[in-house]
Scaffold this motif. Structure first.
Motif, PDB file in Angstrom:
ATOM      1  N   TYR A 134       6.745  39.445-119.962  1.00 44.55           N
ATOM      2  CA  TYR A 134       7.129  39.180-119.749  1.00 44.55           C
ATOM      3  C   TYR A 134       7.582  37.945-118.690  1.00 44.55           C
ATOM      4  CZ  TYR A 134      10.179  43.069-122.432  1.00 44.55           C
ATOM      5  OH  TYR A 134      10.022  43.772-123.575  1.00 44.55           O
ATOM      6  N   ILE A 135       7.205  38.248-118.021  1.00 43.73           N
ATOM      7  CA  ILE A 135       7.271  36.811-116.933  1.00 43.73           C
ATOM      8  C   ILE A 135       5.751  36.000-117.567  1.00 43.73           C
ATOM      9  CG2 ILE A 135       7.844  36.496-114.188  1.00 43.73           C
ATOM     10  CD1 ILE A 135       8.524  39.207-113.903  1.00 43.73           C
ATOM     11  N   HIS A 136       4.820  36.713-116.958  1.00 47.45           N
ATOM     12  CA  HIS A 136       3.220  35.808-116.953  1.00 47.45           C
ATOM     13  C   HIS A 136       3.730  35.017-118.385  1.00 47.45           C
ATOM     14  CE1 HIS A 136      -0.460  34.506-116.834  1.00 47.45           C
ATOM     15  NE2 HIS A 136      -0.242  33.980-115.758  1.00 47.45           N
ATOM     16  N   LYS A 151      11.994  53.347-110.689  1.00 52.87           N
ATOM     17  CA  LYS A 151      11.741  53.120-109.245  1.00 52.87           C
ATOM     18  C   LYS A 151      11.057  51.909-110.384  1.00 52.87           C
ATOM     19  CE  LYS A 151       9.481  57.531-107.385  1.00 52.87           C
ATOM     20  NZ  LYS A 151       8.554  58.527-107.449  1.00 52.87           N
ATOM     21  N   ALA A 152      11.017  50.892-110.661  1.00 50.06           N
ATOM     22  CA  ALA A 152      10.157  50.038-110.418  1.00 50.06           C
ATOM     23  C   ALA A 152      11.037  48.282-111.533  1.00 50.06           C
ATOM     24  CB  ALA A 152       8.952  50.490-112.227  1.00 50.06           C
ATOM     25  N   LEU A 153      12.007  49.345-112.017  1.00 50.35           N
ATOM     26  CA  LEU A 153      13.505  48.160-111.885  1.00 50.35           C
ATOM     27  C   LEU A 153      14.537  48.409-110.481  1.00 50.35           C
ATOM     28  CD1 LEU A 153      14.967  49.511-115.562  1.00 50.35           C
ATOM     29  CD2 LEU A 153      13.489  47.962-114.899  1.00 50.35           C
ATOM     30  N   SER A 154      14.603  48.720-109.727  1.00 45.51           N
ATOM     31  CA  SER A 154      14.723  49.546-107.925  1.00 45.51           C
ATOM     32  C   SER A 154      14.284  48.345-107.709  1.00 45.51           C
ATOM     33  CB  SER A 154      14.481  50.811-107.902  1.00 45.51           C
ATOM     34  OG  SER A 154      15.349  50.226-106.820  1.00 45.51           O
ATOM     35  N   ILE A 170       3.862  49.565-114.443  1.00 44.49           N
ATOM     36  CA  ILE A 170       5.115  49.517-114.812  1.00 44.49           C
ATOM     37  C   ILE A 170       5.090  47.691-114.412  1.00 44.49           C
ATOM     38  CG2 ILE A 170       7.568  49.599-115.158  1.00 44.49           C
ATOM     39  CD1 ILE A 170       6.763  52.777-114.867  1.00 44.49           C
ATOM     40  N   LEU A 171       5.467  47.662-113.368  1.00 42.92           N
ATOM     41  CA  LEU A 171       5.350  46.154-112.665  1.00 42.92           C
ATOM     42  C   LEU A 171       4.172  45.652-113.415  1.00 42.92           C
ATOM     43  CD1 LEU A 171       5.571  46.553-109.304  1.00 42.92           C
ATOM     44  CD2 LEU A 171       7.892  46.543-110.478  1.00 42.92           C
ATOM     45  N   MET A 172       2.889  44.980-112.878  1.00 42.68           N
ATOM     46  CA  MET A 172       2.275  45.081-114.184  1.00 42.68           C
ATOM     47  C   MET A 172       2.252  44.830-115.639  1.00 42.68           C
ATOM     48  SD  MET A 172       0.520  43.913-111.347  1.00 42.68           S
ATOM     49  CE  MET A 172      -0.958  43.034-112.446  1.00 42.68           C
ATOM     50  N   LYS A 228      -2.668  40.681-105.073  1.00 42.93           N
ATOM     51  CA  LYS A 228      -2.842  39.235-105.199  1.00 42.93           C
ATOM     52  C   LYS A 228      -1.738  39.166-106.354  1.00 42.93           C
ATOM     53  CE  LYS A 228      -7.666  38.224-104.344  1.00 42.93           C
ATOM     54  NZ  LYS A 228      -8.875  38.616-105.477  1.00 42.93           N
ATOM     55  N   TRP A 229      -1.411  40.715-107.006  1.00 43.29           N
ATOM     56  CA  TRP A 229      -0.089  40.869-108.486  1.00 43.29           C
ATOM     57  C   TRP A 229       0.809  40.641-107.632  1.00 43.29           C
ATOM     58  CZ3 TRP A 229      -0.879  38.692-112.773  1.00 43.29           C
ATOM     59  CH2 TRP A 229      -1.796  38.928-113.690  1.00 43.29           C
ATOM     60  N   VAL A 230       1.171  41.058-106.421  1.00 43.68           N
ATOM     61  CA  VAL A 230       2.709  41.507-105.918  1.00 43.68           C
ATOM     62  C   VAL A 230       2.871  40.072-105.095  1.00 43.68           C
ATOM     63  CG1 VAL A 230       4.035  42.285-103.312  1.00 43.68           C
ATOM     64  CG2 VAL A 230       2.422  43.593-104.751  1.00 43.68           C
ATOM     65  N   VAL A 231       2.050  39.084-104.719  1.00 41.98           N
ATOM     66  CA  VAL A 231       1.899  37.541-103.959  1.00 41.98           C
ATOM     67  C   VAL A 231       2.523  37.073-105.391  1.00 41.98           C
ATOM     68  CG1 VAL A 231       1.087  35.627-103.404  1.00 41.98           C
ATOM     69  CG2 VAL A 231       0.339  37.564-101.965  1.00 41.98           C
ATOM     70  N   LEU A 232       2.273  36.655-106.267  1.00 42.70           N
ATOM     71  CA  LEU A 232       1.818  36.541-107.817  1.00 42.70           C
ATOM     72  C   LEU A 232       3.753  37.050-108.632  1.00 42.70           C
ATOM     73  CD1 LEU A 232      -0.284  36.382-110.321  1.00 42.70           C
ATOM     74  CD2 LEU A 232       1.162  33.934-109.327  1.00 42.70           C
ATOM     75  N   MET A 233       3.985  37.620-108.085  1.00 42.83           N
ATOM     76  CA  MET A 233       5.173  38.979-108.579  1.00 42.83           C
ATOM     77  C   MET A 233       6.439  37.783-106.924  1.00 42.83           C
ATOM     78  SD  MET A 233       5.122  42.159-109.421  1.00 42.83           S
ATOM     79  CE  MET A 233       3.756  43.463-109.723  1.00 42.83           C
ATOM     80  N   VAL A 234       6.070  38.341-106.366  1.00 38.08           N
ATOM     81  CA  VAL A 234       6.792  37.443-105.110  1.00 38.08           C
ATOM     82  C   VAL A 234       7.226  35.635-105.211  1.00 38.08           C
ATOM     83  CG1 VAL A 234       7.176  36.848-102.870  1.00 38.08           C
ATOM     84  CG2 VAL A 234       7.006  38.686-103.651  1.00 38.08           C
ATOM     85  N   LEU A 235       5.929  35.066-105.501  1.00 38.01           N
ATOM     86  CA  LEU A 235       6.478  33.760-105.398  1.00 38.01           C
ATOM     87  C   LEU A 235       6.775  33.165-106.297  1.00 38.01           C
ATOM     88  CD1 LEU A 235       3.025  32.986-104.197  1.00 38.01           C
ATOM     89  CD2 LEU A 235       4.940  32.183-103.141  1.00 38.01           C
ATOM     90  N   PHE A 236       7.079  34.385-107.990  1.00 38.59           N
ATOM     91  CA  PHE A 236       7.347  33.996-109.361  1.00 38.59           C
ATOM     92  C   PHE A 236       9.405  33.937-109.414  1.00 38.59           C
ATOM     93  CE2 PHE A 236       9.803  34.437-113.526  1.00 38.59           C
ATOM     94  CZ  PHE A 236       8.212  33.427-114.129  1.00 38.59           C
ATOM     95  N   ASN A 237       9.500  34.610-108.045  1.00 37.58           N
ATOM     96  CA  ASN A 237      10.759  34.860-107.918  1.00 37.58           C
ATOM     97  C   ASN A 237      11.736  34.412-107.124  1.00 37.58           C
ATOM     98  OD1 ASN A 237      11.950  37.144-109.476  1.00 37.58           O
ATOM     99  ND2 ASN A 237       9.881  37.982-109.260  1.00 37.58           N
ATOM    100  N   VAL A 238      10.900  33.605-106.293  1.00 37.92           N
ATOM    101  CA  VAL A 238      11.131  32.682-104.661  1.00 37.92           C
ATOM    102  C   VAL A 238      11.080  30.840-105.585  1.00 37.92           C
ATOM    103  CG1 VAL A 238      10.521  31.962-102.697  1.00 37.92           C
ATOM    104  CG2 VAL A 238      10.245  34.054-103.150  1.00 37.92           C
ATOM    105  N   PRO A 239      12.326  30.267-105.731  1.00 36.37           N
ATOM    106  CA  PRO A 239      12.938  29.201-106.250  1.00 36.37           C
ATOM    107  C   PRO A 239      12.579  28.231-105.901  1.00 36.37           C
ATOM    108  CG  PRO A 239      14.790  29.839-105.991  1.00 36.37           C
ATOM    109  CD  PRO A 239      13.788  31.204-105.381  1.00 36.37           C
TER     110      PRO A 239
END
Length: 157
Positions: free
Chosen positions: A12-14, A42-45, A4-6, A124-135
């Motif tokens: 949406y995000i990518h 769980k994914a939304l949380s 779901i996160l992927m 790698k995908w978790v790293v991308l998601m984190v970096l996307f969310n950090v200003p």
């Protein structure tokens, strides 16, 4: 949950599509896409907790400066992050894609995943998601994208 996160990240995000904020509509869409409701919650949380990591008052370890310290992983963390994943995190720090704070955010988010099979591609995908969310981490996000999407095939010689 990771699927779901992927799905959300890719659709949406990518893709820079407008992100729906209404949880009910998003839940309905994810249900139509074939995901189970408990996994959707769980994914939304997980995503909400990722956004909450920006609140450094709630997570004071994110404001510490490591100096020349070395990250020692707990036994629980090593069950998720094998040697290859931990080495990759160290590499990302050495090439300045991750810093102390973003590394800890990545580890925090990995530990919250509800999966038995976690590998370096998932990391790698978790790293991308984190970096996307950090200003302010746009450059690091771009570097990470290059590392994921421009991987060389075969030997480098």
């Amino acid at each position: 949950m990771f699927d779901i996160l992927m799905y959300l990240f890719e659709n949406y995000i990518h893709s820079e599509a407008e992100v729906m904020v209404d949880h009910d509509l998003l839940t309905e869409e994810l249900t139509r896409a074939g995901f189970h409701q408990d996994e959707i919650y769980k994914a939304l949380s997980w995503l909400e907790k990722l956004a909450a990591l920006q609140n450094t008052d709630a997570y004071p370890y994110l404001t510490r400066r490591p100096g020349t310290s070395v990250r020692i992983y707990t036994p629980e963390e090593t069950r998720f992050l094998d040697v290859e994943c931990r080495g990759f995190l160290m590499f990302l720090e050495q090439v300045n894609v991750l810093d102390f704070t973003t590394r800890e955010m990545v580890v925090d988010r990995v530990m919250e995943l509800d999966t038995k099979d976690f590998n370096i591609d998932d990391l790698k995908w978790v790293v991308l998601m984190v970096l996307f969310n950090v200003p302010g981490k746009e450059s690091a996000y771009s570097q990470m994208e290059d590392l994921i999407f421009d991987e060389c095939e075969g030997p480098l010689h």
